[in-house]
Design a protein around this motif. Structure first.
Motif, PDB file in Angstrom:
ATOM      1  N   ILE A   1      -1.735   0.465  -6.461  1.00  0.00           N
ATOM      2  CA  ILE A   1      -1.132   0.413  -5.136  1.00  0.00           C
ATOM      3  C   ILE A   1      -1.138  -1.025  -4.653  1.00  0.00           C
ATOM      4  N   SER A   2       0.034  -1.601  -4.441  1.00  0.00           N
ATOM      5  CA  SER A   2       0.117  -3.000  -4.049  1.00  0.00           C
ATOM      6  C   SER A   2      -0.147  -3.156  -2.558  1.00  0.00           C
ATOM      7  N   PRO A   3      -0.622  -4.340  -2.139  1.00  0.00           N
ATOM      8  CA  PRO A   3      -0.825  -4.588  -0.704  1.00  0.00           C
ATOM      9  C   PRO A   3       0.449  -4.387   0.111  1.00  0.00           C
ATOM     10  N   ARG A   4       1.601  -4.702  -0.473  1.00  0.00           N
ATOM     11  CA  ARG A   4       2.859  -4.518   0.251  1.00  0.00           C
ATOM     12  C   ARG A   4       3.126  -3.037   0.514  1.00  0.00           C
ATOM     13  N   GLU A   5       2.837  -2.194  -0.495  1.00  0.00           N
ATOM     14  CA  GLU A   5       3.013  -0.754  -0.310  1.00  0.00           C
ATOM     15  C   GLU A   5       2.035  -0.206   0.720  1.00  0.00           C
ATOM     16  N   VAL A   6       0.810  -0.709   0.682  1.00  0.00           N
ATOM     17  CA  VAL A   6      -0.198  -0.278   1.644  1.00  0.00           C
ATOM     18  C   VAL A   6       0.235  -0.622   3.065  1.00  0.00           C
ATOM     19  N   ASP A   7       0.763  -1.817   3.238  1.00  0.00           N
ATOM     20  CA  ASP A   7       1.168  -2.266   4.568  1.00  0.00           C
ATOM     21  C   ASP A   7       2.325  -1.445   5.120  1.00  0.00           C
ATOM     22  N   LYS A   8       3.170  -0.918   4.232  1.00  0.00           N
ATOM     23  CA  LYS A   8       4.319  -0.127   4.670  1.00  0.00           C
ATOM     24  C   LYS A   8       3.926   1.257   5.167  1.00  0.00           C
ATOM     25  N   LEU A   9       2.791   1.755   4.698  1.00  0.00           N
ATOM     26  CA  LEU A   9       2.365   3.082   5.123  1.00  0.00           C
ATOM     27  C   LEU A   9       2.023   3.089   6.606  1.00  0.00           C
TER      28      LEU A   9
ATOM     29  N   ALA B   1      -3.709   3.842   8.707  1.00  0.00           N
ATOM     30  CA  ALA B   1      -4.789   2.941   8.318  1.00  0.00           C
ATOM     31  C   ALA B   1      -5.348   3.389   6.975  1.00  0.00           C
ATOM     32  N   SER B   2      -5.904   2.444   6.222  1.00  0.00           N
ATOM     33  CA  SER B   2      -6.370   2.777   4.881  1.00  0.00           C
ATOM     34  C   SER B   2      -7.529   1.881   4.464  1.00  0.00           C
ATOM     35  N   LEU B   3      -8.266   2.358   3.471  1.00  0.00           N
ATOM     36  CA  LEU B   3      -9.370   1.622   2.858  1.00  0.00           C
ATOM     37  C   LEU B   3      -9.169   1.569   1.360  1.00  0.00           C
ATOM     38  N   TYR B   4      -9.335   0.384   0.774  1.00  0.00           N
ATOM     39  CA  TYR B   4      -9.500   0.287  -0.668  1.00  0.00           C
ATOM     40  C   TYR B   4     -10.932   0.714  -0.996  1.00  0.00           C
ATOM     41  N   VAL B   5     -11.074   1.570  -1.979  1.00  0.00           N
ATOM     42  CA  VAL B   5     -12.383   2.112  -2.326  1.00  0.00           C
ATOM     43  C   VAL B   5     -12.586   2.040  -3.832  1.00  0.00           C
ATOM     44  N   LYS B   6     -13.777   1.618  -4.228  1.00  0.00           N
ATOM     45  CA  LYS B   6     -14.161   1.648  -5.634  1.00  0.00           C
ATOM     46  C   LYS B   6     -15.586   2.182  -5.699  1.00  0.00           C
ATOM     47  N   MET B   7     -15.765   3.294  -6.395  1.00  0.00           N
ATOM     48  CA  MET B   7     -17.069   3.924  -6.477  1.00  0.00           C
ATOM     49  C   MET B   7     -17.624   3.774  -7.890  1.00  0.00           C
ATOM     50  N   GLY B   8     -18.728   3.075  -8.016  1.00  0.00           N
ATOM     51  CA  GLY B   8     -19.330   2.876  -9.327  1.00  0.00           C
ATOM     52  C   GLY B   8     -18.351   2.215 -10.284  1.00  0.00           C
ATOM     53  N   ASP B   9     -18.173   2.832 -11.450  1.00  0.00           N
ATOM     54  CA  ASP B   9     -17.270   2.290 -12.461  1.00  0.00           C
ATOM     55  C   ASP B   9     -15.869   2.878 -12.379  1.00  0.00           C
ATOM     56  N   ASN B  10     -15.607   3.700 -11.382  1.00  0.00           N
ATOM     57  CA  ASN B  10     -14.280   4.293 -11.243  1.00  0.00           C
ATOM     58  C   ASN B  10     -13.245   3.235 -10.871  1.00  0.00           C
TER      59      ASN B  10
ATOM     60  N   GLN C   1     -10.334   1.344  -8.783  1.00  0.00           N
ATOM     61  CA  GLN C   1     -10.103   1.183  -7.351  1.00  0.00           C
ATOM     62  C   GLN C   1      -9.004   2.128  -6.896  1.00  0.00           C
ATOM     63  N   ALA C   2      -9.161   2.673  -5.705  1.00  0.00           N
ATOM     64  CA  ALA C   2      -8.167   3.586  -5.158  1.00  0.00           C
ATOM     65  C   ALA C   2      -8.038   3.346  -3.659  1.00  0.00           C
ATOM     66  N   LEU C   3      -7.283   4.223  -3.018  1.00  0.00           N
ATOM     67  CA  LEU C   3      -7.027   4.066  -1.593  1.00  0.00           C
ATOM     68  C   LEU C   3      -7.354   5.367  -0.886  1.00  0.00           C
ATOM     69  N   MET C   4      -8.022   5.267   0.270  1.00  0.00           N
ATOM     70  CA  MET C   4      -8.267   6.426   1.116  1.00  0.00           C
ATOM     71  C   MET C   4      -7.538   6.224   2.428  1.00  0.00           C
TER      72      MET C   4
ATOM     73  N   SER D   1     -15.341 -17.564   0.668  1.00  0.00           N
ATOM     74  CA  SER D   1     -13.967 -17.190   0.368  1.00  0.00           C
ATOM     75  C   SER D   1     -14.029 -15.940  -0.506  1.00  0.00           C
ATOM     76  N   LYS D   2     -13.700 -14.803   0.083  1.00  0.00           N
ATOM     77  CA  LYS D   2     -13.855 -13.508  -0.579  1.00  0.00           C
ATOM     78  C   LYS D   2     -12.533 -13.019  -1.131  1.00  0.00           C
ATOM     79  N   ASP D   3     -12.515 -12.723  -2.440  1.00  0.00           N
ATOM     80  CA  ASP D   3     -11.324 -12.150  -3.074  1.00  0.00           C
ATOM     81  C   ASP D   3     -11.232 -10.670  -2.734  1.00  0.00           C
ATOM     82  N   LEU D   4     -10.146 -10.265  -2.084  1.00  0.00           N
ATOM     83  CA  LEU D   4      -9.920  -8.882  -1.698  1.00  0.00           C
ATOM     84  C   LEU D   4      -8.610  -8.385  -2.310  1.00  0.00           C
ATOM     85  N   PRO D   5      -8.392  -7.080  -2.364  1.00  0.00           N
ATOM     86  CA  PRO D   5      -7.142  -6.566  -2.932  1.00  0.00           C
ATOM     87  C   PRO D   5      -5.895  -7.095  -2.249  1.00  0.00           C
ATOM     88  N   ASN D   6      -6.016  -7.445  -0.962  1.00  0.00           N
ATOM     89  CA  ASN D   6      -4.854  -7.968  -0.235  1.00  0.00           C
ATOM     90  C   ASN D   6      -4.953  -9.470   0.021  1.00  0.00           C
TER      91      ASN D   6
END
Length: 235
Positions: free
Chosen positions: A47-55, A58-67, A69-72, A168-173
């Motif tokens: 899921i690209s940041p551009r697609e997320v912004d179009k929704l 509100a949303s959260l990028y989530v990564k649990m353990g070794d799974n 990354q996804a979006l909630m 300087s934190k690298d984030l999905p967006n």
């Protein structure tokens, strides 16, 4: 005292149906695809940041353990019964996993595979809510926490916060300059401790990203804001 109402299976189904019925057909399909990918995405770039912004949600990028990354998706912003907190944010995935957050902290979960935090209570305001960028904010916080599996009810917890540097934190967006906060959590009765990390807006104190354990020995949950909730100052 922070407390949350019970959330039923039918609540999740109702929220999904309401969301999928809302908006035009294209946005409905986008939301359906997004929910279906939550916690199930095949790779971190699904899921690209551009697609997320179009929704329109509100949303959260989530990564649990070794799974992967996804979006909630934010399904509900519910007033709490606590004078210390105004709104509990409830985030939903396709398989009915739920995270409830207050001021960026995970305070309740449902349907996580390795266990769930079921309650967090405190008579004092969470320093994350007060704003840890302020010199006046206490760096020690006491509260009670309950979790499953096992009978873990109302254990006393003590959090000690350490203020780090602006990074300087690298984030999905994209990259952001954020203040790094470390939280050392101790459960004296069990002689256990664990560490959480938060990256906050250095001006507003809003939590932009975090790496949290919801109880001793739990998997690490990594969160970062996708599209912010309009009721919070995340920018």
């Amino acid at each position: 005292m922070t407390n949350f109402p019970r959330i039923s299976h039918y609540y999740y189904l109702l929220i999904i149906n309401l969301l999928l019925l809302a908006g035009c057909s294209q946005s409905t399909q986008d939301l359906s695809d997004t929910i279906q990918s939550a916690f199930l995405g095949p790779d971190d770039n699904l899921i690209s940041p551009r697609e997320v912004d179009k929704l329109p949600y509100a949303s959260l990028y989530v990564k649990m353990g070794d799974n992967p990354q996804a979006l909630m998706i934010l399904t509900w912003a519910e007033p709490t019964q606590s004078p210390n907190e105004s709104v509990a944010l409830k985030w939903l995935s396709a398989n009915h996993e739920v995270l409830v957050t207050l001021s960026g902290r995970i305070v309740k979960t449902v349907n996580l595979r390795d266990g769930n935090i079921i309650q967090l209570e405190s008579k004092n305001m969470d320093p994350l809510k007060l704003g840890l960028q302020k010199n006046s904010t206490p760096h020690i916080w006491e509260y009670k926490i309950s979790w499953l599996p096992g009978y873990h009810s109302n254990y006393q917890a003590v959090s000690t916060f350490t203020i780090g540097n602006i990074e300087s934190k690298d984030l999905p967006n994209g990259k952001k300059s954020l203040l790094h906060i470390t939280e050392e959590v101790k459960i004296p009765q069990l002689k256990q401790q664990y560490k959480n990390d938060y990256w906050i807006n250095p001006h507003t104190g809003a939590v932009i990203a975090s790496e949290q354990h919801i109880f001793p020995g739990s998997e690490k949950i990594m969160l970062s804001v996708g599209k912010p909730y309009a009721g919070e100052n995340n920018e």
